[in-house]
Design an enzyme around this catalytic site. Structure first.
Site, PDB file in Angstrom:
ATOM      1  N   LYS A 188       9.382  13.626  -0.561  1.00  0.00           N
ATOM      2  CA  LYS A 188      10.541  12.987   0.062  1.00  0.00           C
ATOM      3  C   LYS A 188      11.299  12.130  -0.943  1.00  0.00           C
ATOM      4  CE  LYS A 188      11.434   9.210   2.297  1.00  0.00           C
ATOM      5  NZ  LYS A 188      12.813   8.995   1.809  1.00  0.00           N
ATOM      6  N   GLU A 263       2.765   3.046  -6.958  1.00  0.00           N
ATOM      7  CA  GLU A 263       3.369   2.397  -8.126  1.00  0.00           C
ATOM      8  C   GLU A 263       4.459   1.506  -7.574  1.00  0.00           C
ATOM      9  OE1 GLU A 263       5.527   1.156 -10.722  1.00  0.00           O
ATOM     10  OE2 GLU A 263       6.298   3.188 -11.069  1.00  0.00           O
ATOM     11  N   CYS A 297      11.109  -0.504 -12.570  1.00  0.00           N
ATOM     12  CA  CYS A 297      10.001  -1.316 -12.055  1.00  0.00           C
ATOM     13  C   CYS A 297       9.305  -2.065 -13.184  1.00  0.00           C
ATOM     14  CB  CYS A 297       9.029  -0.460 -11.269  1.00  0.00           C
ATOM     15  SG  CYS A 297       8.542   1.012 -12.144  1.00  0.00           S
ATOM     16  N   GLU A 398      11.003 -10.086  -8.055  1.00  0.00           N
ATOM     17  CA  GLU A 398      11.638  -8.942  -8.713  1.00  0.00           C
ATOM     18  C   GLU A 398      13.086  -8.819  -8.220  1.00  0.00           C
ATOM     19  OE1 GLU A 398      10.235  -4.985  -7.561  1.00  0.00           O
ATOM     20  OE2 GLU A 398      10.349  -4.412  -9.662  1.00  0.00           O
TER      21      GLU A 398
HETATM   22  P1  ADP Z   1      13.920   0.132  -1.845  1.00  0.00           P
HETATM   23  O1  ADP Z   1      13.596  -1.065  -1.023  1.00  0.00           O
HETATM   24  O2  ADP Z   1      14.319  -0.194  -3.216  1.00  0.00           O
HETATM   25  O3  ADP Z   1      14.855   1.101  -1.203  1.00  0.00           O
HETATM   26  P2  ADP Z   1      11.504   1.382  -1.002  1.00  0.00           P
HETATM   27  O4  ADP Z   1      10.179   1.039  -1.536  1.00  0.00           O
HETATM   28  O5  ADP Z   1      11.800   0.926   0.388  1.00  0.00           O
HETATM   29  O6  ADP Z   1      12.557   0.884  -2.038  1.00  0.00           O
HETATM   30  O7  ADP Z   1      11.734   2.969  -1.057  1.00  0.00           O
HETATM   31  C1  ADP Z   1      11.048   3.842  -1.888  1.00  0.00           C
HETATM   32  C2  ADP Z   1      10.758   5.107  -1.106  1.00  0.00           C
HETATM   33  O8  ADP Z   1       9.956   4.790   0.019  1.00  0.00           O
HETATM   34  C3  ADP Z   1      12.000   5.802  -0.549  1.00  0.00           C
HETATM   35  O9  ADP Z   1      11.809   7.208  -0.607  1.00  0.00           O
HETATM   36  C4  ADP Z   1      12.022   5.334   0.892  1.00  0.00           C
HETATM   37  O10 ADP Z   1      12.692   6.231   1.755  1.00  0.00           O
HETATM   38  C5  ADP Z   1      10.544   5.286   1.212  1.00  0.00           C
HETATM   39  N1  ADP Z   1      10.192   4.393   2.326  1.00  0.00           N
HETATM   40  C6  ADP Z   1      10.806   3.248   2.705  1.00  0.00           C
HETATM   41  N2  ADP Z   1      10.188   2.710   3.779  1.00  0.00           N
HETATM   42  C7  ADP Z   1       9.154   3.537   4.091  1.00  0.00           C
HETATM   43  C8  ADP Z   1       8.125   3.523   5.101  1.00  0.00           C
HETATM   44  N3  ADP Z   1       8.047   2.558   6.012  1.00  0.00           N
HETATM   45  N4  ADP Z   1       7.239   4.527   5.090  1.00  0.00           N
HETATM   46  C9  ADP Z   1       7.287   5.509   4.172  1.00  0.00           C
HETATM   47  N5  ADP Z   1       8.240   5.586   3.217  1.00  0.00           N
HETATM   48  C10 ADP Z   1       9.156   4.611   3.160  1.00  0.00           C
END
Ligand code: ADP
Length: 495
Positions: A188, A263, A297, A398
């Site tokens: 995804k 990560e 990161c 961060e």
């Molecule tokens: P940011 O806050 O910088 O957008 P995230 O850590 O939320 O970074 O996003 C990194 C990835 O995790 C993206 O592919 C996002 O769609 C996915 N993501 C965000 N929230 C969830 C969740 N609750 N469960 C699974 N995947 C998630």
């Protein structure tokens, strides 16, 4: 299912927009879509299909059935490696298109996308292609009455959830070891940057991977991502993103005890000792925090400089940032810094600038949005704060933007103690010509990676990952394979 797009630099190509399941681009069952925005112009690029829970079920079923299908399960490692080598070649052949998509969707400078992102993606596939027929078990000596050996089996269906800062590279770092070990994948991409993974999917099909081995499902994190993380048909989760989301994913993955590699975030220190090669330290300090709009990161965003050279360093660092961090059109060769990826990230960086000011730190460079390119776009000037204290939000949290804080230290002991005073432990840079000090500090620093006299020097052959709240497990190198096999022990009774 295909729409014709014209990239800003007039490269024309067909961009699929569906969910890539079983080697076909299909519409989402829910009919939901995601809109993706060019962060340099704020214009919509296109919409893509977004997976709901039903779509994830279908993608997981496709990956599960591919896992059992003889054309994948029985494929020797050498043949898997050949497919991956072909994919690496295709990435290189399509470098121009992939870099265009990446720049358009993410905002990163095109030249950097070519030089790093496309290169790193091809390198990762090629490197892990080499491992595909070298993942071996072993024979274990016990007694004459027994033969014991181990088999390294694929884990199964791997859910891979990737971020928006290096969309293609993160896909390659995760797909490479998973495929080398014979797993199947539901990948995804981040909802902010859905496009390059779709183009990669066309290359995966072209390379000859059997249907269902790699499935690419765009969608929202809290919908598609959460469904993958909690899915009973998924055996393993690999994630890159924020620490907060990593925690969430770990909780969701507990439902069937999925193995997790995470990560996550960082606030990596960069230490400059008085005996350092001064110019080199300044050069790397700039790259270490300003590269990729600071959306890295491992960015070395906490700069700690010995008091004897502090004033000189601050002045030179400011000059370097002012002259090298050229802001503007990411498709122009002279551009070092493009826009932040989204309005949300733009607002986030500006809010930290406000926090720095209100906490009493001294803003010595940048600190405002930049609208000189086209009056639009999520551009933020590269920003430096000095007179920062260890309790400030801007020192501890961060920011994920072109945002550096600089502070001074008196002794090596103080530098290491303050470098380690963080919930994170991803990277750390040490600048010194003293070999003994370099290795002493490298040993004492709480980080998954230490760079001596450089910063953010990632290499596909070398393990990448963090300690503390920066993550679990390693990607890249031989270590990156560990998460993608189970060890089966076989005891043979010879009596
Ligand atoms: P940011 O806050 O910088 O957008 P995230 O850590 O939320 O970074 O996003 C990194 C990835 O995790 C993206 O592919 C996002 O769609 C996915 N993501 C965000 N929230 C969830 C969740 N609750 N469960 C699974 N995947 C998630």
């Amino acid at each position: 299912m295909q729409v014709s797009l014209t990239a800003p630099n007039s490269v024309q190509y067909l961009q699929p927009t569906g969910l890539f399941i079983n080697n076909e681009f299909v519409a989402s069952k829910s009919g939901q879509t995601l809109s993706t925005i060019d962060p340099a112009t704020e214009k919509e690029i296109t919409t893509v299909h977004a997976a709901g829970a039903d779509d994830i079920d279908i993608a997981v079923a496709a990956a599960r059935s591919a896992l059992k299908h003889p054309s994948w399960r029985k494929l020797p490692g050498t043949a898997r490696g050949k497919l991956m080598l072909r994919l690496a070649d295709l990435i290189e052949e399509n470098a121009n298109i992939l870099a265009t998509i990446e720049t358009w969707d993410n905002g990163k400078p095109y030249q950097q996308a070519v030089a790093f992102d496309i290169r790193a993606a091809a390198d990762a596939f090629r490197y892990y292609a080499g491992w595909a027929d070298k993942v071996q078990g072993s024979v274990i000596e016990t007694t004459p009455e027994k033969l014991a050996y181990t088999i390294r089996e694929p884990v199964g269906v791997c859910g891979q959830i990737i971020p928006w800062n290096f969309p293609l590279v993160m896909a390659a770092w995760k797909l490479g070891p998973a495929l080398a070990c014979g797993n199947t994948v539901v990948l995804k991409p981040a909802e902010q940057t859905p496009l390059s993974a779709l183009y990669l999917a066309t290359l995966i099909k072209q390379a000859g991977f059997p249907p269902g081995v790699v499935n690419v499902v765009n969608g929202l994190g809290r919908v598609a991502g959460a469904t993958i993380a909690s899915h009973l048909g998924v055996d393993k989760i690999a994630f890159t993103g924020s620490t907060q989301t990593a925690r969430e994913i770990m909780k969701l993955a507990a439902i069937n005890l999925k193995s997790v590699t995470l990560e996550a975030g960082g606030k990596s220190p960069l230490l400059v000792f008085p005996d350092a090669d001064f110019d080199s330290a300044v050069t790397w300090a700039h790259i270490g925090v300003m590269y990729n709009q600071g959306q890295v990161c491992t960015a070395t965003s906490r700069i700690l400089v010995h008091e004897d050279i502090y004033d000189k360093f601050v002045e030179s660092f400011k000059q370097k940032v002012a002259t090298v961090s050229t802001l503007g059109d990411p498709f122009k060769d002279v551009t070092f810094q493009g826009p932040q990826v989204t309005k949300a990230q733009f607002d986030r960086v500006l809010s930290y600038i406000e926090a720095g000011k209100s906490e009493g730190a001294t803003l010595i460079h940048g600190g405002t949005a930049y609208k000189d390119f086209n009056g639009k776009g999520f551009f933020v000037e590269p920003t430096i704060f000095t007179n920062v204290t260890d309790d400030m939000k801007v020192y501890r949290e961060e920011v994920f933007g072109p945002f550096a804080v600089v502070s001074s230290f008196k002794s090596e002991e103080e530098a290491v103690r303050r470098a380690n005073d963080s919930v994170f432990g991803l990277g750390a840079s040490v600048f010194t010509k003293d070999v003994k000090r370099a290795h002493r500090v490298a040993a004492d620093i709480e980080a998954g990676m230490v760079w001596i006299n450089s910063s953010n020097d990632s290499d596909f052959r070398i393990p990448f990952g963090g300690v503390k709240q920066s993550g679990i497990g390693r990607e890249l190198g031989e270590a990156g394979l560990e998460a993608y096999t189970n060890i089966k022990a076989v005891h043979v009774n010879l009596q």
